[in-house]
Design an enzyme around this catalytic site. Structure first.
Site, PDB file in Angstrom:
ATOM      1  N   ARG A 124       0.825  -1.214   0.000  1.00 34.91           N
ATOM      2  CA  ARG A 124       0.000   0.000   0.000  1.00 34.91           C
ATOM      3  C   ARG A 124       0.854   1.256   0.000  1.00 34.91           C
ATOM      4  NH1 ARG A 124      -1.985   0.609   6.069  1.00 34.91           N
ATOM      5  NH2 ARG A 124      -0.228  -0.387   7.088  1.00 34.91           N
ATOM      6  N   ASP A 156      -6.384  -3.948   0.561  1.00 36.36           N
ATOM      7  CA  ASP A 156      -6.937  -2.988  -0.397  1.00 36.36           C
ATOM      8  C   ASP A 156      -5.981  -1.850  -0.728  1.00 36.36           C
ATOM      9  OD1 ASP A 156      -6.969  -1.527   1.950  1.00 36.36           O
ATOM     10  OD2 ASP A 156      -9.153  -1.529   2.165  1.00 36.36           O
ATOM     11  N   ASP A 292      11.876  -6.927   6.202  1.00 33.99           N
ATOM     12  CA  ASP A 292      11.334  -6.019   5.186  1.00 33.99           C
ATOM     13  C   ASP A 292      11.061  -4.638   5.758  1.00 33.99           C
ATOM     14  OD1 ASP A 292       9.245  -7.763   6.459  1.00 33.99           O
ATOM     15  OD2 ASP A 292       7.907  -6.290   5.563  1.00 33.99           O
ATOM     16  N   ASN A 293      11.195  -4.488   7.072  1.00 32.24           N
ATOM     17  CA  ASN A 293      11.029  -3.183   7.712  1.00 32.24           C
ATOM     18  C   ASN A 293      12.363  -2.595   8.158  1.00 32.24           C
ATOM     19  OD1 ASN A 293       8.253  -3.410   7.409  1.00 32.24           O
ATOM     20  ND2 ASN A 293       7.934  -4.250   9.446  1.00 32.24           N
TER      21      ASN A 293
END
Length: 552
Positions: A124, A156, A292-293
């Site tokens: 997102r 979403d 991934d952070n």
């Protein structure tokens, strides 16, 4: 938020540009391979480091909640007056294109809670492009919450006001604390509603949507290297391509090194160790230290279920997802930082960019750096010229036993003096302690039993004797302590006040909070006492204060 007149006055001495004049230089998409598939469909993406995708305008009307004048003017060279234009909210709310931008979502993988998760990517987050400011500095603009990407998996691609307020505030507050971090340009309400299940318990509800524009020199992560390394084959070449790109643009001083990949890994490792030492020093818990952070530049990135400790607890984590194992608790962050660096080293090793011994040597720099940095920061927080491990350990024991507030306790140590009110030392008077200062009593925030009172006094005796032995003038030491022990941090209940205000369409609380957080080390006698206080009883057990999740 400053008025248009104030913005014009503050920026008139610097030549700045308009939105349309921002200078894009999109090196990531120009120099690295992208996804040949152009459709915005959720899928596995191979042989590519990104997929081109445009923000999807929300159904509502975007409106600016707040923005950072400093990021706007000093980082981007963008005239802050531009924030008053309707186009500003449209562009940074993902509802209108920006000339020169080439939007994309990055492809990467990662270990989540210690387990390999495969492809993750920007689910997102959509990068608009890279800005070169008037000084030639490169800044990547990234919208978080601007719609679905090929990496959205079952989500979403949207974000809610709750998480977006928290991300905006933390990004800026950490900068003012001195902690390496990504920054935030703006917070825009999208005018629509987003369905979220805060605690994953089946009680989903609609929340106001929002978009944060994040700013950093680069959003490349450890996982950017890990995914192609895990896939092997033709994808393996992407590891070297990414390393060469990052070195060229962000570690340029290493380009001519004979073993540049070893030097690169070592510097990333050192930066990461320094970053973690900062977190420990200010009582910050990231909450989701997945690979991934982890920023390849050693920046704090991805502010989700983070928290600044109130009551001291080595096993504190605000993330309910981590309550059982507490993998990412305060105490474990240093070890996890090292583990993540080892995972990065494994990816570089898999791509034959360095040998096993070279990788080990580079990663070994983590422990050495962390110890030096942490010891130095903790010594400074106690006003000492040299680190005293026993003194720190005993202080932590006291703080835990008596539920002392982390931030306020260290700030209150500046009120402890090695001399009495008439200027003679306690030692000269045959006195080694005068008990807890009023500031320390407030930090402890509970009535102490006689035994606990004596425990604190014994520690204070040792502390005062140490201060006296070092011979540093109290006034000089206390000023130095105040410069490293913040009075103000973005506490969970303060963030919740800001969230509730923003959700109701009132940015007053977030703007007042940011005004205080821009000067965290100053006394600010005119500031509302709530900004340095523990949460009131009605807020202590409220969702979003004591318990958070990855839902955002």
């Amino acid at each position: 938020m400053p008025s248009t007149q104030e913005l014009a006055t503050s920026s008139q001495h610097i030549t700045m540009c308009s939105l349309e004049e921002l200078k894009f230089d999109n090196s990531f998409v120009r120099e690295l391979p992208g996804d040949a598939e152009k459709s915005n469909t959720i899928r596995q993406v191979r042989g590519s480091l990104y997929s081109r995708v445009n923000p999807t305008p929300a159904a509502g009307e975007p409106s600016l909640v707040t923005f950072s004048e400093e990021v706007c003017s000093q980082l981007l060279g963008l005239d802050p007056v531009e924030a008053s234009r309707p186009e500003f909210a449209l562009v940074f709310g993902g509802a209108a294109p920006l000339p020169g931008s080439e939007p994309y979502a990055q492809c990467y993988g990662g270990h989540q809670f210690g387990n390999w998760a495969g492809q993750l990517g920007d689910g997102r987050a959509i990068t608009l492009g890279e800005i070169l400011n008037q000084q030639g500095n490169r800044w990547e603009l990234q919208l978080k919450g601007a719609g679905q990407t090929p990496y959205s998996r079952r989500a979403d691609g949207r974000a809610v006001m709750r998480s977006s307020v928290r991300e905006f505030v933390a990004s800026e507050a950490m900068h003012y604390l001195g902690v390496p971090t990504t920054r935030a340009l703006s917070l825009v309400g999208t005018g629509d509603k987003v369905l979220r299940d805060l605690f994953y318990d089946g009680n989903a509800k609609f929340e106001p949507g929002a978009v944060v524009c994040r700013v950093a020199p680069s959003f490349v992560r450890f996982g950017t290297f890990q995914l192609p390394a895990s896939r092997g084959g033709d994808d393996m070449k992407l590891v070297k391509m990414t390393a060469d790109y990052v070195i060229k643009h962000h570690y340029g001083h290493l380009e001519n090194e004979s073993q540049k990949y070893v030097a690169f890994l070592k510097e990333v490792t050192v930066r990461t160790a320094k970053l973690v030492s900062w977190w420990q020093a200010v009582g910050f818990v990231h909450g989701v230290l997945n690979t991934d952070n982890m920023s390849i530049l050693g920046l704090t990135v991805d502010y989700g279920p983070y928290g600044f400790m109130d009551k001291f607890d080595l096993m504190y984590t605000p993330n309910m997802t981590d309550f059982q194992g507490r993998r990412y608790a305060y105490r474990n962050q240093p070890e996890i930082g090292l583990w993540n660096c080892v995972m990065l080293a494994n990816a570089l090793y898999a791509a034959d960019l360095l040998g096993q011994e070279e990788a080990q040597e580079a990663v070994d720099a983590y422990g050495q750096t962390l110890q030096t940095e942490y010891n130095g920061r903790m010594a400074a927080k106690l006003g000492l010229l040299s680190y005293d491990r026993d003194l720190v350990v005993e202080l932590f024991k006291l703080m835990y036993e008596d539920e002392a507030d982390f931030t306020n306790t260290f700030r209150a140590l500046g009120s402890v003096t090695s001399t009495s009110s008439d200027g003679t030392s306690h030692k000269d008077q045959g006195v080694t302690t005068s008990g807890l200062t009023p500031q320390l009593r407030t930090a402890v925030n509970k009535i102490l039993t006689a035994d606990r009172e004596q425990a604190w006094e014994r520690w204070l005796t040792q502390y005062r004797n140490k201060l006296k032995a070092e011979g540093r003038p109290d006034q000089e030491r206390q000023a130095a302590q105040d410069a490293v022990n913040p009075k103000f941090v973005p506490r969970q209940h303060l963030l919740q006040y800001a969230v509730e205000g923003a959700e109701a369409g009132d940015p007053t609380e977030i703007n007042q909070l940011m005004k205080v957080l821009r000067r965290p080390y100053d006394e600010q006698p005119g500031a509302d006492p709530k900004y340095s206080a523990l949460p009131p009883p009605e807020m202590a057990d409220k969702p979003g204060v004591c318990v958070l999740s990855c839902s955002s």
